[in-house]
Design a protein around this motif. Structure first.
Motif, PDB file in Angstrom:
ATOM      1  N   CYS A 163     -38.165  34.458  50.626  1.00 61.42           N
ATOM      2  CA  CYS A 163     -37.774  33.963  51.947  1.00 61.42           C
ATOM      3  C   CYS A 163     -38.561  34.705  53.022  1.00 61.42           C
ATOM      4  CB  CYS A 163     -36.291  34.210  52.202  1.00 61.42           C
ATOM      5  SG  CYS A 163     -35.198  33.556  50.935  1.00 61.42           S
ATOM      6  N   VAL A 164     -38.691  34.059  54.171  1.00 59.32           N
ATOM      7  CA  VAL A 164     -39.421  34.657  55.283  1.00 59.32           C
ATOM      8  C   VAL A 164     -38.520  34.678  56.516  1.00 59.32           C
ATOM      9  CG1 VAL A 164     -41.498  34.524  56.703  1.00 59.32           C
ATOM     10  CG2 VAL A 164     -41.560  33.760  54.316  1.00 59.32           C
ATOM     11  N   GLY A 165     -38.415  35.821  57.150  1.00 59.40           N
ATOM     12  CA  GLY A 165     -37.579  35.970  58.344  1.00 59.40           C
ATOM     13  C   GLY A 165     -38.417  35.832  59.609  1.00 59.40           C
ATOM     14  N   VAL A 224     -40.701  39.507  54.508  1.00 55.27           N
ATOM     15  CA  VAL A 224     -40.360  38.853  53.245  1.00 55.27           C
ATOM     16  C   VAL A 224     -39.123  39.509  52.651  1.00 55.27           C
ATOM     17  CG1 VAL A 224     -41.166  38.313  50.919  1.00 55.27           C
ATOM     18  CG2 VAL A 224     -42.782  38.280  52.836  1.00 55.27           C
ATOM     19  N   PHE A 225     -38.172  38.679  52.251  1.00 59.32           N
ATOM     20  CA  PHE A 225     -37.002  39.168  51.512  1.00 59.32           C
ATOM     21  C   PHE A 225     -36.709  38.138  50.431  1.00 59.32           C
ATOM     22  CE2 PHE A 225     -33.861  36.198  53.322  1.00 59.32           C
ATOM     23  CZ  PHE A 225     -34.521  35.778  54.470  1.00 59.32           C
ATOM     24  N   THR A 226     -35.722  38.414  49.596  1.00 60.76           N
ATOM     25  CA  THR A 226     -35.382  37.413  48.592  1.00 60.76           C
ATOM     26  C   THR A 226     -33.905  37.075  48.662  1.00 60.76           C
ATOM     27  OG1 THR A 226     -34.830  38.827  46.692  1.00 60.76           O
ATOM     28  CG2 THR A 226     -37.175  38.318  47.042  1.00 60.76           C
ATOM     29  N   TYR A 245     -25.800  29.261  59.687  1.00 56.26           N
ATOM     30  CA  TYR A 245     -26.695  28.312  59.011  1.00 56.26           C
ATOM     31  C   TYR A 245     -28.138  28.613  59.397  1.00 56.26           C
ATOM     32  CZ  TYR A 245     -26.278  26.587  63.703  1.00 56.26           C
ATOM     33  OH  TYR A 245     -26.262  26.536  65.069  1.00 56.26           O
ATOM     34  N   GLU A 246     -29.085  28.242  58.537  1.00 58.50           N
ATOM     35  CA  GLU A 246     -30.517  28.327  58.855  1.00 58.50           C
ATOM     36  C   GLU A 246     -31.234  27.180  58.146  1.00 58.50           C
ATOM     37  OE1 GLU A 246     -32.313  32.091  57.981  1.00 58.50           O
ATOM     38  OE2 GLU A 246     -31.149  33.179  59.491  1.00 58.50           O
ATOM     39  N   ALA A 247     -31.605  26.142  58.876  1.00 51.40           N
ATOM     40  CA  ALA A 247     -32.353  25.018  58.298  1.00 51.40           C
ATOM     41  C   ALA A 247     -33.786  25.455  58.010  1.00 51.40           C
ATOM     42  CB  ALA A 247     -32.358  23.852  59.277  1.00 51.40           C
ATOM     43  N   GLU A 248     -34.264  25.154  56.801  1.00 53.71           N
ATOM     44  CA  GLU A 248     -35.620  25.618  56.447  1.00 53.71           C
ATOM     45  C   GLU A 248     -36.382  24.600  55.597  1.00 53.71           C
ATOM     46  OE1 GLU A 248     -36.074  29.659  55.454  1.00 53.71           O
ATOM     47  OE2 GLU A 248     -34.335  30.296  56.661  1.00 53.71           O
ATOM     48  N   PHE A 249     -37.676  24.648  55.754  1.00 56.20           N
ATOM     49  CA  PHE A 249     -38.634  23.880  54.959  1.00 56.20           C
ATOM     50  C   PHE A 249     -39.024  24.766  53.772  1.00 56.20           C
ATOM     51  CE2 PHE A 249     -43.001  22.359  54.127  1.00 56.20           C
ATOM     52  CZ  PHE A 249     -42.824  20.979  54.157  1.00 56.20           C
ATOM     53  N   ASN A 268     -30.955  25.457  53.101  1.00 51.85           N
ATOM     54  CA  ASN A 268     -30.108  26.046  54.127  1.00 51.85           C
ATOM     55  C   ASN A 268     -29.912  27.515  53.746  1.00 51.85           C
ATOM     56  OD1 ASN A 268     -28.203  26.747  56.017  1.00 51.85           O
ATOM     57  ND2 ASN A 268     -26.819  25.033  55.609  1.00 51.85           N
ATOM     58  N   ASP A 269     -30.597  28.397  54.466  1.00 51.09           N
ATOM     59  CA  ASP A 269     -30.534  29.836  54.184  1.00 51.09           C
ATOM     60  C   ASP A 269     -29.273  30.397  54.841  1.00 51.09           C
ATOM     61  OD1 ASP A 269     -31.013  32.514  53.709  1.00 51.09           O
ATOM     62  OD2 ASP A 269     -32.655  32.670  55.168  1.00 51.09           O
ATOM     63  N   VAL A 270     -28.119  30.012  54.287  1.00 51.50           N
ATOM     64  CA  VAL A 270     -26.841  30.445  54.878  1.00 51.50           C
ATOM     65  C   VAL A 270     -26.751  31.970  54.808  1.00 51.50           C
ATOM     66  CG1 VAL A 270     -24.335  30.194  54.813  1.00 51.50           C
ATOM     67  CG2 VAL A 270     -25.796  28.277  54.093  1.00 51.50           C
ATOM     68  N   GLY A 303     -26.447  40.101  52.747  1.00 51.74           N
ATOM     69  CA  GLY A 303     -25.994  39.064  53.684  1.00 51.74           C
ATOM     70  C   GLY A 303     -26.548  37.687  53.375  1.00 51.74           C
ATOM     71  N   LYS A 304     -27.609  37.648  52.594  1.00 55.28           N
ATOM     72  CA  LYS A 304     -28.255  36.376  52.252  1.00 55.28           C
ATOM     73  C   LYS A 304     -27.851  35.849  50.880  1.00 55.28           C
ATOM     74  CE  LYS A 304     -31.249  36.065  55.776  1.00 55.28           C
ATOM     75  NZ  LYS A 304     -31.365  34.863  56.635  1.00 55.28           N
ATOM     76  N   SER A 305     -27.203  36.682  50.057  1.00 54.20           N
ATOM     77  CA  SER A 305     -27.093  36.349  48.631  1.00 54.20           C
ATOM     78  C   SER A 305     -25.676  36.234  48.105  1.00 54.20           C
ATOM     79  CB  SER A 305     -27.864  37.381  47.796  1.00 54.20           C
ATOM     80  OG  SER A 305     -29.263  37.214  47.994  1.00 54.20           O
ATOM     81  N   GLY A 318     -38.627  30.009  56.613  1.00 56.49           N
ATOM     82  CA  GLY A 318     -38.046  30.533  57.856  1.00 56.49           C
ATOM     83  C   GLY A 318     -37.376  29.438  58.658  1.00 56.49           C
ATOM     84  N   THR A 319     -36.486  29.856  59.557  1.00 54.65           N
ATOM     85  CA  THR A 319     -35.712  28.877  60.329  1.00 54.65           C
ATOM     86  C   THR A 319     -36.127  28.861  61.788  1.00 54.65           C
ATOM     87  OG1 THR A 319     -33.448  28.017  60.583  1.00 54.65           O
ATOM     88  CG2 THR A 319     -33.758  30.340  61.091  1.00 54.65           C
ATOM     89  N   PRO A 320     -36.072  27.694  62.426  1.00 53.12           N
ATOM     90  CA  PRO A 320     -36.382  27.628  63.859  1.00 53.12           C
ATOM     91  C   PRO A 320     -35.203  28.060  64.733  1.00 53.12           C
ATOM     92  CG  PRO A 320     -36.046  25.412  62.961  1.00 53.12           C
ATOM     93  CD  PRO A 320     -35.895  26.374  61.816  1.00 53.12           C
TER      94      PRO A 320
HETATM   95 MG    MG Z   1     -33.950  32.183  56.770  1.00 57.43          MG
END
Ligand code: MG
Length: 294
Positions: free
Chosen positions: A80-82, A113-115, A140-144, A171-173, A188-190, A257-259
């Motif tokens: 993942c990219v922040g 970069v994180f995972t 929420y985090e909408a991502e491509f 969705n990188d919740v 917090g991501k996992s 990453g999310t906008p």
């Molecule tokens: Mg994200």
């Protein structure tokens, strides 16, 4: 081409299928390719020899009779990219939740970069666990998302797209309180179930990854609307950075990453709660919609 992981019938065994979402029909790959009984990662590994055989044969089956599963189960964590869109980097910096930045820094000098644990994956339509008692700040985090095809190490930017097999929506919740409290973002991501992915994978030939519009609604209200053309570190840069010392493998997933427009971007922040519905759409790639459960 659209490729989905589905389950149907008694036992709900999952299988990969060629999909025509406009017509709502699917064709199990095993019906199109003699002897193939693998999952999405195995399909990607064998793609060059199998792809020519993937033509719809007959009428197929109605998608209404099947259940969409998370399209891929990679063999390791998702990359993942922040902070990879300027306006989001700014909102995150201003939110007070960013414990990763150097003083005064808004936009990172290099990709962050994180995972995210692969056990976080859930399908379109699955409930996002609320994790009440663990977090009170679910966001929420909408991502491509990029799906790697041909693996490799030391991949240069100029060659990067030769290694991309397809794209999907993620969705990188995020549990913001855990992301902040523990400094490293992994926890917090996992939490279980915090990565809706799908609804299927669209192969790379069908998408322009430099100009994909991504939109996110919460309970019908548009919260995020941006375009992958605005990524700070584009997909070739991310692949070059990751693969410099990590061999990328078929089926690896990269969340880009999310906008701007996540919950902590509002004052006061607008966190998710039970019953909220997050809907993410990328043109040509379908809709990923998940409600928050109990
Ligand atoms: Mg994200």
């Amino acid at each position: 081409m659209q490729i989905a992981t589905l389950s149907s019938g008694q036992g709900q065994r999952s299988f990969v299928a060629l999909l025509d979402s406009d017509r709502g029909r699917y064709w199990p790959i095993t019906d199109l390719v003699d002897g193939f009984d693998g999952d999405m990662v195995e399909l990607i590994r064998a793609w060059e020899s199998l792809a020519p055989q993937l033509q719809p044969r007959g009428e197929g089956y109605p998608l209404t009779d099947a259940r969409l599963e998370a399209p891929i189960h990679p063999h390791r964590n998702m990359f993942c990219v922040g902070k990879n869109y300027y306006e989001h980097a700014t909102e995150f910096s201003n939110s007070g939740f960013d414990s990763s930045a150097q003083a005064g820094e808004v936009v990172p000098e290099h990709p962050i970069v994180f995972t995210k644990a692969y056990s976080t994956l859930i399908a379109d339509g699955d409930e996002i666990p609320r994790h009440a008692g663990v977090t009170s700040q679910l966001d929420y985090e909408a991502e491509f998302a990029v799906i790697i095809g041909k693996g490799g190490r030391g991949i240069k930017k100029a060659d990067a797209f030769q290694h991309v097999w397809g794209y999907t929506i993620a969705n990188d919740v995020t549990a913001r309180d855990l992301q902040k409290k523990h400094r490293q973002w992994h926890l917090g991501k996992s939490l279980d179930g915090l990565c809706p992915l799908g609804p299927w994978i669209t192969t790379a030939d069908a998408i322009d990854p430099g100009n994909a519009t991504i939109r996110c609604w919460v309970n019908g209200e548009l919260r995020q609307e941006s375009n992958t053309g605005l990524l700070i570190f584009d997909i070739p840069t991310l692949i070059e950075t990751l693969s410099a010392g990590i061999e990328l493998k078929p089926g690896d997933v990269i969340l880009t990453g999310t906008p701007v427009g996540v919950g902590i971007g509002f004052d006061p922040p607008r966190f998710l709660d039970t019953g909220d519905v997050v809907r993410i759409e990328v043109d040509g790639m379908g809709v990923l919609e998940n409600a928050v459960g109990k």
